[in-house]
Design a protein around this motif. Structure first.
Motif, mmCIF file in Angstrom:
data_model
loop_
_atom_site.group_PDB
_atom_site.id
_atom_site.type_symbol
_atom_site.label_atom_id
_atom_site.label_comp_id
_atom_site.label_asym_id
_atom_site.label_seq_id
_atom_site.Cartn_x
_atom_site.Cartn_y
_atom_site.Cartn_z
ATOM 1 N N SER A 178 29.222 -1.041 50.210
ATOM 2 C CA SER A 178 29.796 -1.059 48.864
ATOM 3 C C SER A 178 31.010 -0.141 48.782
ATOM 4 O O SER A 178 31.065 0.907 49.438
ATOM 5 N N GLU A 179 31.981 -0.542 47.974
ATOM 6 C CA GLU A 179 33.102 0.350 47.682
ATOM 7 C C GLU A 179 32.585 1.533 46.858
ATOM 8 O O GLU A 179 31.762 1.354 45.954
ATOM 9 N N ARG A 180 33.043 2.732 47.159
ATOM 10 C CA ARG A 180 32.617 3.916 46.412
ATOM 11 C C ARG A 180 33.836 4.733 46.008
ATOM 12 O O ARG A 180 34.799 4.856 46.765
ATOM 13 N N HIS A 181 33.754 5.290 44.809
ATOM 14 C CA HIS A 181 34.833 6.122 44.294
ATOM 15 C C HIS A 181 34.229 7.414 43.748
ATOM 16 O O HIS A 181 33.022 7.501 43.491
ATOM 17 N N LEU A 182 35.051 8.414 43.580
ATOM 18 C CA LEU A 182 34.590 9.747 43.208
ATOM 19 C C LEU A 182 34.098 9.800 41.765
ATOM 20 O O LEU A 182 34.848 9.524 40.824
ATOM 21 N N THR A 183 32.818 10.136 41.594
ATOM 22 C CA THR A 183 32.208 10.407 40.283
ATOM 23 C C THR A 183 31.220 11.559 40.488
ATOM 24 O O THR A 183 31.042 12.057 41.602
ATOM 25 N N ASN A 184 30.549 11.959 39.408
ATOM 26 C CA ASN A 184 29.501 12.977 39.564
ATOM 27 C C ASN A 184 28.121 12.316 39.606
ATOM 28 O O ASN A 184 27.108 12.948 39.321
ATOM 29 N N GLU A 185 28.086 11.047 39.986
ATOM 30 C CA GLU A 185 26.831 10.309 40.093
ATOM 31 C C GLU A 185 26.292 10.440 41.513
ATOM 32 O O GLU A 185 26.987 10.131 42.491
ATOM 33 N N ILE A 186 25.022 10.875 41.639
ATOM 34 C CA ILE A 186 24.414 11.209 42.926
ATOM 35 C C ILE A 186 23.190 10.329 43.152
ATOM 36 O O ILE A 186 22.447 10.023 42.212
ATOM 37 N N GLY B 139 26.137 5.475 43.424
ATOM 38 C CA GLY B 139 26.630 6.835 43.309
ATOM 39 C C GLY B 139 27.710 7.132 44.328
ATOM 40 O O GLY B 139 28.024 6.312 45.198
ATOM 41 N N SER B 140 28.270 8.332 44.238
ATOM 42 C CA SER B 140 29.343 8.741 45.146
ATOM 43 C C SER B 140 28.836 9.539 46.332
ATOM 44 O O SER B 140 29.469 9.543 47.395
ATOM 45 N N PHE B 141 27.717 10.242 46.159
ATOM 46 C CA PHE B 141 27.165 11.076 47.219
ATOM 47 C C PHE B 141 25.666 10.830 47.341
ATOM 48 O O PHE B 141 24.996 10.493 46.363
ATOM 49 N N GLY B 142 25.142 11.038 48.549
ATOM 50 C CA GLY B 142 23.711 11.009 48.780
ATOM 51 C C GLY B 142 23.189 12.433 48.908
ATOM 52 O O GLY B 142 23.714 13.234 49.697
ATOM 53 N N LEU B 143 22.180 12.777 48.116
ATOM 54 C CA LEU B 143 21.647 14.142 48.094
ATOM 55 C C LEU B 143 20.535 14.306 49.133
ATOM 56 O O LEU B 143 19.619 13.486 49.219
ATOM 57 N N ILE B 144 20.627 15.392 49.896
ATOM 58 C CA ILE B 144 19.554 15.797 50.811
ATOM 59 C C ILE B 144 19.079 17.170 50.355
ATOM 60 O O ILE B 144 19.794 18.166 50.480
ATOM 61 N N TRP B 145 17.871 17.212 49.807
ATOM 62 C CA TRP B 145 17.317 18.439 49.221
ATOM 63 C C TRP B 145 15.802 18.361 49.290
ATOM 64 O O TRP B 145 15.229 17.274 49.229
ATOM 65 N N ASP B 146 15.150 19.511 49.433
ATOM 66 C CA ASP B 146 13.688 19.502 49.486
ATOM 67 C C ASP B 146 13.152 20.826 48.955
ATOM 68 O O ASP B 146 13.896 21.774 48.730
ATOM 69 N N SER C 126 24.990 3.541 54.739
ATOM 70 C CA SER C 126 25.323 2.908 53.450
ATOM 71 C C SER C 126 26.761 3.197 53.028
ATOM 72 O O SER C 126 27.237 2.651 52.030
ATOM 73 N N GLY C 127 27.459 4.065 53.774
ATOM 74 C CA GLY C 127 28.849 4.395 53.461
ATOM 75 C C GLY C 127 28.998 5.504 52.446
ATOM 76 O O GLY C 127 30.029 5.614 51.779
ATOM 77 N N MET C 128 27.991 6.377 52.342
ATOM 78 C CA MET C 128 27.935 7.385 51.282
ATOM 79 C C MET C 128 28.066 8.805 51.851
ATOM 80 O O MET C 128 27.249 9.213 52.679
ATOM 81 N N PRO C 129 29.071 9.596 51.454
ATOM 82 C CA PRO C 129 29.135 11.001 51.847
ATOM 83 C C PRO C 129 27.908 11.777 51.355
ATOM 84 O O PRO C 129 27.194 11.337 50.450
ATOM 85 N N ILE C 130 27.703 12.965 51.923
ATOM 86 C CA ILE C 130 26.474 13.733 51.766
ATOM 87 C C ILE C 130 26.695 14.949 50.879
ATOM 88 O O ILE C 130 27.763 15.564 50.896
ATOM 89 N N ARG D 107 35.608 9.222 57.347
ATOM 90 C CA ARG D 107 34.816 9.848 58.413
ATOM 91 C C ARG D 107 33.396 9.289 58.434
ATOM 92 O O ARG D 107 32.816 9.061 59.494
ATOM 93 N N VAL D 108 32.838 9.061 57.250
ATOM 94 C CA VAL D 108 31.494 8.477 57.153
ATOM 95 C C VAL D 108 31.483 7.072 57.751
ATOM 96 O O VAL D 108 30.584 6.713 58.529
ATOM 97 N N LEU D 109 32.466 6.270 57.417
ATOM 98 C CA LEU D 109 32.508 4.888 57.899
ATOM 99 C C LEU D 109 32.733 4.818 59.405
ATOM 100 O O LEU D 109 32.223 3.912 60.078
ATOM 101 N N ASP D 110 33.481 5.766 59.961
ATOM 102 C CA ASP D 110 33.674 5.817 61.416
ATOM 103 C C ASP D 110 32.345 6.122 62.126
ATOM 104 O O ASP D 110 32.010 5.483 63.131
#
Length: 360
Positions: free
Chosen positions: A180-188, A249-256, A285-289, A334-337
Motif C-alpha cells: 500500500s502507498e503510505r504517507h506521513l501521519t500520526n496514525e500508528i 497507518g504510517s508506522f508499525g509500533l513494536i512495544w511490550d 508490508s512497507g511500513m517504517p518502524i 529503505r524499508v522497501l529495499d
C-alpha cells in the motif's frame, strides 16, 4: 566424527501440516522449514511430525495418550535411533516433555545446529533458565533469530556453544505483492498478541494521544483499551499473509510490557534481546518502524533508517511531528529495499549455508 559431504546434512521437517496461513504464530517455523528444504532438499530425518498446535493446551494425561498412539510411537522410536548425523533442529520444540526428552537424547548422539526462535527462560517464569541453557549447550552450534544482544546474554548466562550465528532481522516469506502507498501521519499500527500487550490498558493516560490501529486476536481483558480511548480502533484478526495488506497507518509500533513510559516486566525485558515477529512483518508490508530506544532492534533501525526510536509512547506525537514528508519517504525507500530480501528467504538460507560451512 568427520562429516563433510553436503548430503550428510539433515533436518527435522516441521511443515507436514502446512497450516502457516491459518496460524500466524507458526509462520516463522514454516518459513525456516521452507529454507531448510530449499537448501537440503529431501534430507529430513522424519516421515511425519508433531503439531505444536495439537499438543498445546492438552493435560499431561492427554499428552501421554497423544504420544502413545501407534504413529507417534513409531516417530519417537525412529528419532531415538538416529546417531552420528549433522542435523538442523528448530528450537524451542513446543511439543511436550516426552518430545523434549527424545530431542535432548538425539542431540547427545548427533551434531546439532539449533535454529533458535526464542529463549523462553528470559520471558516466562515457567521455564527454568538452567535447564534451557543446558539444552542449548548440547548443540554443536546455534543460529539465533536474534542479534548480538541475545548472543551476549546467552554467553553471560553460561552458553558455551562453539558456533553462534546471529541475525539482525529474519525472513517473512510471502508471494510478491504491491504494498500500500503510505504517507506521513500520526496514525500508528500495532499487530500481535493483544493479551500480553498490557500497556494497551494505559493508553488513556497518554499526555499526547495518537491514533492507534490494533490487529490480532481480541480478548475481553483488552476491551478496556478500546472503551476508554477514542483514539484506539480494533480492526480484527487476520492471517499472517492477509495482515500485510490490511495494516493502516504510517508506522508499525513494536512495544511490550505493561507501561507506556518504558518497556518493563518480563516481556519488556525480553525485547532488549529479541527480534519480534512483527518487525519483518511491518517491513514486508512497507511500513517504517517505531520502537523502544533500548530494544534489540533499535541499533538496526537507526543504522538503516528504517524508522524512529523513542523513550516513551508519550514521545510519539512529538517525534513523528518532527519528521518531514521527505524524510518519511526516505525511510520508506529503505524499508522497501529491505522488504525484497525478506520475502524470498535469502537471509535464513545464507545463515544455514554459513552453518554448513562451519561444520566442514
Amino acid at each position: 566424527m568427520t562429516m563433510k559431504r553436503r548430503n550428510d546434512f539433515f533436518y527435522f521437517k516441521e511443515d507436514f501440516l502446512n497450516n502457516s496461513e491459518n496460524f500466524a504464530a507458526a509462520k516463522g517455523i514454516h518459513d525456516v522449514d521452507y529454507c531448510l528444504e530449499r537448501t537440503l532438499k529431501d534430507k529430513y530425518i522424519n516421515k511425519e511430525s508433531v503439531s505444536s498446535i495439537e499438543v498445546e493446551g492438552k493435560s499431561k494425561l492427554d499428552k501421554v495418550f497423544y504420544y502413545f498412539s501407534m504413529h507417534k510411537l513409531r516417530l519417537l522410536y525412529s528419532l531415538s535411533r538416529i546417531h552420528d548425523k549433522n542435523i538442523f533442529l528448530q528450537y524451542p520444540f513446543y511439543k511436550g516433555k516426552i518430545f523434549d526428552h527424545i530431542m535432548k537424547n538425539m542431540m547427545k548422539k548427533n551434531q546439532v545446529f539449533l535454529i533458535v526462535h526464542d529463549v523462553d527462560s528470559i520471558r516466562m517464569e515457567s521455564v527454568n533458565e538452567k535447564e534451557e541453557i543446558d539444552i542449548l549447550n548440547l548443540a554443536h552450534g546455534l543460529i539465533l533469530m536474534q542479534g548480538k544482544n541475545m548472543k551476549n546474554w546467552l554467553i553471560n548466562h553460561g552458553v558455551q556453544v562453539k558456533h553462534i550465528l546471529t541475525m539482525d532481522i529474519y525472513d517473512y516469506i510471502v508471494p510478491d505483492f504491491i504494498p500500500s502507498e503510505r504517507h506521513l501521519t500520526n496514525e500508528i499500527a500495532f499487530a500481535g498478541n493483544l493479551r500480553k500487550s498490557s500497556f494497551l490498558d494505559q493508553l488513556n493516560k497518554l499526555k499526547k494521544p495518537f491514533k492507534l490501529n490494533l490487529y490480532g486476536p481480541f480478548y475481553e481483558d483488552r476491551q478496556k483499551a478500546l472503551v476508554l480511548n477514542q483514539n484506539v480502533r480494533y480492526w480484527g484478526n487476520y492471517s499472517a499473509i492477509e495482515l500485510l495488506t490490511e495494516l493502516k497507518g504510517s508506522f508499525g509500533l513494536i512495544w511490550d510490557g505493561n507501561s507506556i513510559d518504558t518497556e518493563n516486566g518480563k516481556y519488556g525485558k525480553y525485547n532488549r534481546y529479541n527480534i519480534p515477529f512483527k518487525f519483518p512483518m511491518y517491513i514486508v508490508s512497507g511500513m517504517p518502524i517505531i520502537c523502544w530506544k533500548d530494544s534489540g532492534i533499535a541499533d538496526f533501525v537507526r543504522k538503516h533508517n528504517l524508522g524512529l526510536c523513542i523513550n516513551s509512547l508519550n514521545d510519539i506525537n512529538e517525534v513523528v511531528s518532527a519528521v518531514t514528508p521527505e524524510q518519511y519517504q526516505r525511510m520508506r525507500i529503505r524499508v522497501l529495499d529491505l522488504r525484497k530480501k525478506l520475502m524470498t528467504g535469502e537471509l535464513m538460507a545464507n545463515a544455514i549455508q554459513e552453518a554448513i560451512d562451519l561444520w566442514k
